[in-house]
Design an enzyme around this catalytic site. Sequence first.
Site, short mmCIF file in Angstrom:
data_model
loop_
_atom_site.label_atom_id
_atom_site.label_comp_id
_atom_site.label_asym_id
_atom_site.label_seq_id
_atom_site.Cartn_x
_atom_site.Cartn_y
_atom_site.Cartn_z
CG ASN A 64 -0.49 0.76 2.39
OD1 ASN A 64 -0.55 1.98 2.43
ND2 ASN A 64 0.04 0.03 3.37
CB CYS A 123 5.06 8.98 9.02
SG CYS A 123 5.10 10.10 10.40
CE LYS A 158 2.07 0.62 13.40
NZ LYS A 158 0.78 0.59 12.76
CG ASN A 185 3.84 1.55 10.15
OD1 ASN A 185 3.20 1.20 9.17
ND2 ASN A 185 3.61 2.68 10.78
N GLY A 259 -4.34 -6.19 11.17
CA GLY A 259 -4.64 -5.18 10.15
C GLY A 259 -5.14 -5.83 8.88
C1 LIG Z 1 -4.05 0.34 3.92
C2 LIG Z 1 -3.17 0.50 5.13
C3 LIG Z 1 -3.14 1.73 5.80
C4 LIG Z 1 -2.33 1.90 6.93
N1 LIG Z 1 -2.32 3.11 7.58
C5 LIG Z 1 -1.58 3.27 8.71
C6 LIG Z 1 -1.62 4.48 9.46
O1 LIG Z 1 -2.35 5.43 9.14
N2 LIG Z 1 -0.85 4.56 10.58
C7 LIG Z 1 -0.04 3.53 11.02
O2 LIG Z 1 0.64 3.66 12.05
N3 LIG Z 1 -0.01 2.35 10.33
C8 LIG Z 1 -0.76 2.20 9.21
N4 LIG Z 1 -0.74 1.00 8.54
C9 LIG Z 1 0.10 -0.11 9.05
C10 LIG Z 1 -0.72 -1.07 9.93
O3 LIG Z 1 -1.23 -0.39 11.07
C11 LIG Z 1 0.13 -2.27 10.39
O4 LIG Z 1 1.22 -1.78 11.16
C12 LIG Z 1 0.70 -3.10 9.23
O5 LIG Z 1 -0.28 -3.22 8.21
C13 LIG Z 1 1.13 -4.49 9.68
O6 LIG Z 1 0.05 -5.23 10.20
P1 LIG Z 1 -0.77 -6.33 9.32
O7 LIG Z 1 0.24 -7.21 8.68
O8 LIG Z 1 -1.65 -7.03 10.32
O9 LIG Z 1 -1.56 -5.55 8.31
C14 LIG Z 1 -1.54 0.82 7.40
C15 LIG Z 1 -1.59 -0.42 6.73
C16 LIG Z 1 -2.39 -0.59 5.62
C17 LIG Z 1 -2.42 -1.94 4.94
#
Ligand SMILES: Cc1cc2nc3c(=O)[nH]c(=O)nc-3n(C[C@H](O)[C@H](O)[C@H](O)COP(=O)(O)O)c2cc1C
Length: 303
Positions: A64, A123, A158, A185, A259
């Site tokens: 993403n 970020c 985070k 993240n 997530g």
């Molecule tokens: C579409 C999308 C948007 C995300 N937006 C954020 C965000 O705004 N802030 C953040 O700290 N992490 C964001 N993440 C990261 C997730 O919070 C998470 O750390 C990451 O996807 C790993 O977890 P997962 O494998 O369960 O998805 C985003 C991830 C995805 C896929």
Amino acid sequence: MEFLGTRLDNPLVLASGVLGNSFDILRRVHENGCGLVTMKSIGPCPRDGHNNPTVIDLGYGLINAVGLPSPGYDHMEEEWQALAQRTFPVNASIYGGSVREFQTVAQYVSDQGPDFIEVNISCPNSEQHGMMFGINESSAHAVVSAVKKVSQVPVIAKLTPQAPDIGKIARACEDAGADAICAINTLGPGMLIDIESRTPVLAFKKGGLSGPMIKPVALRCVYEIFHAVSIPIIGLGGVSTGEDAVEMIMAGASLVGIGSAVLYRGMDVFDKVNRELDQWLASHDCRLSDIIGAAHKNEAETR
Ligand SMILES: Cc1cc2nc3c(=O)[nH]c(=O)nc-3n(C[C@H](O)[C@H](O)[C@H](O)COP(=O)(O)O)c2cc1C
């Protein structure tokens, strides 16, 4: 169970960003078995995300480049009213482009009364020319201590898996007063190429990886953080099943984030994973607290 003074129904956490900031949706996530919902990261000023396409499903995870779209903390009246009337625990995620911006957003958001503030130091950092606060110990320390000075609620840092030594970053955050760590993240950035048009698939060209493919990296990060700090960890990255959650807890997590799996198993993934986790614990005759960090047990022998 209790986490930093807040009562949670269970150890599962909605990861930031995956489902946005609509409180109708966040409430449904809670009703579907999520113990703690995290809001999408909130920034200092209105910011458009990247152009479409922004999210691609690879089957083994997502890539993403959403680009942290945010209306800005002081343009969210509807969300802040809904937050004040909520009936479930909420973790508010924030980001900034400088230490000062992090502090300004944290102060405002903390006044709205979430249960926790999650500081997204993964970020881009304009003060360091596109680097991240989370890959440098002193900048991670500076952000967390600035946020701690103004926050009325516990602060969660985070972290990014891009840090050369994530344990050192976690320790810098703990030294700065962080109450917990959330890791990880997204991983990357990565890229996909459309071989017919001979161009990168994502409009932003590169994007972060999430979902099943990053679980081994997330486990290694949580394992190293557990070794480095004594504050609790929210383990996140690639968890889709109860057994994945058990692995994350054994690496050192007290709570487990989900997530991308919301897209693979539906919003009731939380009910499903809770059930699978409970079944695993019952069949092994143990409680969750018995297995936190269990994978570290024989460390001295294997080193
Ligand atoms: C579409 C999308 C948007 C995300 N937006 C954020 C965000 O705004 N802030 C953040 O700290 N992490 C964001 N993440 C990261 C997730 O919070 C998470 O750390 C990451 O996807 C790993 O977890 P997962 O494998 O369960 O998805 C985003 C991830 C995805 C896929």
